[in-house]
Design an enzyme around this catalytic site. Structure first.
Site, PDB file in Angstrom:
ATOM      1  N   LYS A  51       0.834  -1.203   0.000  1.00 50.71           N
ATOM      2  CA  LYS A  51       0.000   0.000   0.000  1.00 50.71           C
ATOM      3  C   LYS A  51       0.867   1.250   0.000  1.00 50.71           C
ATOM      4  CE  LYS A  51      -3.824  -2.314   2.360  1.00 50.71           C
ATOM      5  NZ  LYS A  51      -4.547  -2.515   3.636  1.00 50.71           N
ATOM      6  N   GLN A  95      -4.482  -1.129   9.801  1.00 46.37           N
ATOM      7  CA  GLN A  95      -4.327  -2.433   9.160  1.00 46.37           C
ATOM      8  C   GLN A  95      -4.953  -3.523  10.027  1.00 46.37           C
ATOM      9  OE1 GLN A  95      -3.178  -3.086   6.100  1.00 46.37           O
ATOM     10  NE2 GLN A  95      -3.599  -5.259   6.391  1.00 46.37           N
ATOM     11  N   ASP A 118     -10.787   3.663   4.412  1.00 49.34           N
ATOM     12  CA  ASP A 118     -11.187   2.271   4.229  1.00 49.34           C
ATOM     13  C   ASP A 118     -12.695   2.145   4.040  1.00 49.34           C
ATOM     14  OD1 ASP A 118      -9.143   0.455   3.959  1.00 49.34           O
ATOM     15  OD2 ASP A 118      -8.843   0.166   6.101  1.00 49.34           O
TER      16      ASP A 118
END
Length: 283
Positions: A51, A95, A118
């Site tokens: 990422k 994460q 997200d």
């Protein structure tokens, strides 16, 4: 026909890079993504590194915060609260998975919706349910982009989503409902899952169980999107769908790897760009 997620993601990245460059000219600083990781899970470390590399490729700056597995939830929430208040931070990504002593829902709800790149905050999921999305969960958003790339129209089709997680399954069903599909969601308590798969015009499987969807179940010409990914003891990465038998029957199918995964990262980049644009407008 194989849906090449890697190639499609590259076109998204090129577009995002151009927009980031224009944004930099106006506001004289790149978008900034804060990435939080707890513990040293090897898979998570690989995902975070990918990422960050993708962000660097399009001109998005990243700032990583790594914490020991023993961090207390209150301390993690305190860091997130500071990042919420930090005007230089456009997006916050935690994460997953997190250790069992930390409540995932509490962590996700602590991120202000405007920095929830997200797309998992209840506010953003609620907007998706109301068909007025802001930040959309990255994987379902990536699936919709893949369908758009093959000019697939969901109106009136029977879509079957296998898996009902908050991260993929449930928001995927909402995305497809908004696009006009008739949606069936199958999960661990679904009986005779084969019967639903056999009727489906579109299948999206997001379970992480190799070989769950048999190739012989696929209706001729159906579109198969395989979100699941598992590493076998041999090291090979496979999806939920028996790929070769399914590919003989499907009209379109995504490979694993190289299908949905690259699109998930591309949609994260798009959400960070959106957050930066919103910040710029508000400022």
């Amino acid at each position: 026909m194989i849906i090449d997620g890697k190639k499609i993601a590259e076109s998204f990245r090129a577009k995002i890079a151009a927009e980031v460059e224009e944004l930099n000219k106006i506001y004289e600083r790149p978008p900034l993504l804060a990435v939080l990781m707890v513990g040293h899970d090897s898979a998570s470390e690989v995902y975070v590194q990918r990422k960050r590399e993708a962000c660097a490729e399009v001109g998005i700056e990243t700032r990583q915060y790594s914490f020991p597995l023993s961090i207390k939830q209150v301390d993690l929430l305190h860091v997130i609260d500071l990042l919420n208040q930090d005007e230089s931070v456009d997006g916050i990504l935690v994460q997953l998975p997190l250790p069992c002593h930390i409540n995932v829902n509490n962590v996700l709800e602590c991120i202000v919706p405007q920095k929830d790149v997200d797309g998992l905050h209840p506010y953003n999921l609620g907007r998706l349910a109301q068909r007025h999305p802001s930040f959309r969960p990255c994987t379902p958003q990536g699936v919709m982009a893949l369908l758009e790339s093959i000019d697939y129209h969901c109106q009136g089709v029977h879509a079957v989503v296998v898996g009902c997680s908050n991260i993929v399954g449930q928001p995927m069903a909402l995305e497809l409902l908004s696009a006009g599909a008739t949606v069936t969601v199958c999960h661990s308590h679904t009986r005779k899952i084969q019967s639903y798969i056999e009727m489906a015009d579109l299948i999206v499987s997001a379970v992480g169980k190799p070989g769950l969807i048999k190739g012989a179940w696929i209706k001729k010409g159906a579109v198969v999107i395989d979100v699941g990914i598992t590493r076998l003891p041999s090291g090979k990465l496979v999806g939920d769908v028996e790929f070769l038998p399914a590919a003989k029957r499907a009209g379109w199918i995504t490979p694993v790897p190289g299908g949905v995964g690259p699109m998930t990262v591309a949609m994260l980049l798009e959400n960070v760009l959106l957050a930066a644009k919103c910040r710029s407008v508000c400022s």
